[in-house]
Enzyme design. Sequence first.
Site, PDB file in Angstrom:
ATOM      1  N   ASP A 170      41.650  32.585  40.355  1.00  0.00           N
ATOM      2  CA  ASP A 170      42.534  33.735  40.529  1.00  0.00           C
ATOM      3  C   ASP A 170      43.829  33.533  39.760  1.00  0.00           C
ATOM      4  O   ASP A 170      44.386  32.431  39.749  1.00  0.00           O
ATOM      5  CB  ASP A 170      42.910  33.914  42.012  1.00  0.00           C
ATOM      6  CG  ASP A 170      41.769  34.465  42.837  1.00  0.00           C
ATOM      7  OD1 ASP A 170      41.203  35.495  42.444  1.00  0.00           O
ATOM      8  OD2 ASP A 170      41.439  33.851  43.868  1.00  0.00           O
TER       9      ASP A 170
ATOM     10  N   ARG B 168      31.282  30.365  47.263  1.00  0.00           N
ATOM     11  CA  ARG B 168      31.137  30.364  45.821  1.00  0.00           C
ATOM     12  C   ARG B 168      31.433  28.978  45.270  1.00  0.00           C
ATOM     13  O   ARG B 168      32.242  28.226  45.824  1.00  0.00           O
ATOM     14  CB  ARG B 168      31.999  31.427  45.157  1.00  0.00           C
ATOM     15  CG  ARG B 168      33.502  31.265  45.222  1.00  0.00           C
ATOM     16  CD  ARG B 168      34.154  31.785  46.481  1.00  0.00           C
ATOM     17  NE  ARG B 168      33.980  33.198  46.755  1.00  0.00           N
ATOM     18  CZ  ARG B 168      34.750  34.162  46.255  1.00  0.00           C
ATOM     19  NH1 ARG B 168      35.718  33.876  45.436  1.00  0.00           N
ATOM     20  NH2 ARG B 168      34.555  35.397  46.593  1.00  0.00           N
TER      21      ARG B 168
ATOM     22  N   ASP C  32      35.899  29.802  42.191  1.00  0.00           N
ATOM     23  CA  ASP C  32      36.662  31.047  42.217  1.00  0.00           C
ATOM     24  C   ASP C  32      37.987  30.790  41.521  1.00  0.00           C
ATOM     25  O   ASP C  32      38.680  29.829  41.841  1.00  0.00           O
ATOM     26  CB  ASP C  32      36.899  31.463  43.676  1.00  0.00           C
ATOM     27  CG  ASP C  32      37.642  32.780  43.779  1.00  0.00           C
ATOM     28  OD1 ASP C  32      37.373  33.684  42.965  1.00  0.00           O
ATOM     29  OD2 ASP C  32      38.488  32.909  44.682  1.00  0.00           O
TER      30      ASP C  32
ATOM     31  N   ARG D  30      28.956  29.886  38.622  1.00  0.00           N
ATOM     32  CA  ARG D  30      29.365  30.521  39.861  1.00  0.00           C
ATOM     33  C   ARG D  30      28.136  31.086  40.576  1.00  0.00           C
ATOM     34  O   ARG D  30      27.336  31.798  40.000  1.00  0.00           O
ATOM     35  CB  ARG D  30      30.324  31.670  39.542  1.00  0.00           C
ATOM     36  CG  ARG D  30      30.742  32.441  40.750  1.00  0.00           C
ATOM     37  CD  ARG D  30      31.791  33.451  40.341  1.00  0.00           C
ATOM     38  NE  ARG D  30      32.220  34.194  41.499  1.00  0.00           N
ATOM     39  CZ  ARG D  30      33.434  34.669  41.648  1.00  0.00           C
ATOM     40  NH1 ARG D  30      34.332  34.470  40.720  1.00  0.00           N
ATOM     41  NH2 ARG D  30      33.756  35.356  42.709  1.00  0.00           N
TER      42      ARG D  30
HETATM   43  P1  AMP Z   1      37.085  37.797  43.891  1.00  0.00           P
HETATM   44  O1  AMP Z   1      36.072  38.434  44.743  1.00  0.00           O
HETATM   45  O2  AMP Z   1      38.237  37.187  44.635  1.00  0.00           O
HETATM   46  O3  AMP Z   1      36.529  36.822  42.907  1.00  0.00           O
HETATM   47  O4  AMP Z   1      37.747  38.974  43.037  1.00  0.00           O
HETATM   48  C1  AMP Z   1      37.290  39.241  41.761  1.00  0.00           C
HETATM   49  C2  AMP Z   1      37.978  40.450  41.144  1.00  0.00           C
HETATM   50  O5  AMP Z   1      39.308  40.655  41.580  1.00  0.00           O
HETATM   51  C3  AMP Z   1      38.077  40.220  39.648  1.00  0.00           C
HETATM   52  O6  AMP Z   1      36.914  40.641  38.996  1.00  0.00           O
HETATM   53  C4  AMP Z   1      39.302  41.004  39.234  1.00  0.00           C
HETATM   54  O7  AMP Z   1      38.952  42.205  38.590  1.00  0.00           O
HETATM   55  C5  AMP Z   1      40.020  41.329  40.529  1.00  0.00           C
HETATM   56  N1  AMP Z   1      41.426  40.888  40.489  1.00  0.00           N
HETATM   57  C6  AMP Z   1      42.505  41.652  40.757  1.00  0.00           C
HETATM   58  N2  AMP Z   1      43.644  40.970  40.625  1.00  0.00           N
HETATM   59  C7  AMP Z   1      43.292  39.701  40.271  1.00  0.00           C
HETATM   60  C8  AMP Z   1      44.031  38.515  39.998  1.00  0.00           C
HETATM   61  N3  AMP Z   1      45.384  38.464  40.068  1.00  0.00           N
HETATM   62  N4  AMP Z   1      43.327  37.392  39.675  1.00  0.00           N
HETATM   63  C9  AMP Z   1      41.980  37.424  39.629  1.00  0.00           C
HETATM   64  N5  AMP Z   1      41.225  38.508  39.859  1.00  0.00           N
HETATM   65  C10 AMP Z   1      41.871  39.654  40.189  1.00  0.00           C
END
Ligand code: AMP
Length: 141
Positions: free
Chosen positions: A100, A95, A98, A86
């Site tokens: 989620d 990125r 990613d 990443r």
């Molecule tokens: P991002 O910037 O989108 O990569 O967000 C990363 C952070 O979001 C992660 O380090 C998690 O701690 C937080 N986060 C909160 N809820 C979620 C979820 N449902 N899935 C993934 N990350 C989450």
Amino acid sequence: MTVRDIAYVALGSNLGDRDVYLARARRALASMPRTRLMAASSIEETEPFGPVEQGPYLNQMVALETELSPRELLGELHRIEQAEGRVRTERWGPRTLDLDIVRYEQQTADDADLIVPHPAVNERDFWRREQAELRSLIARH
Ligand code: AMP
């Protein structure tokens, strides 16, 4: 007690060889402990949103049958994001990969660093389409 549940995980990439990043992520997700890859949605290209100028994303969603809790899965997703190189220089910026947690069939989480279902679960049209596609793929089994 371990719970066998179904987790929906969203994959996104908008830097470098995006197809390759998605393929590597799928392989890594499928080889997580106590987890089986049930189905993968088609890949869709979407325009980026947010304040940073960046290229379009390739998105995909997978359904995983897993005994990992949301917290354990988040740890695995972070490990995979790191391992698959990443690259991110700024928040909301481009990125290579990613990952989620979109939602679990049965479990929820409401912590500072982990919210399940994901707050955007019903906001992104492509997430809604991908979830519908996965539901029908799973139902055929
Ligand atoms: P991002 O910037 O989108 O990569 O967000 C990363 C952070 O979001 C992660 O380090 C998690 O701690 C937080 N986060 C909160 N809820 C979620 C979820 N449902 N899935 C993934 N990350 C989450």
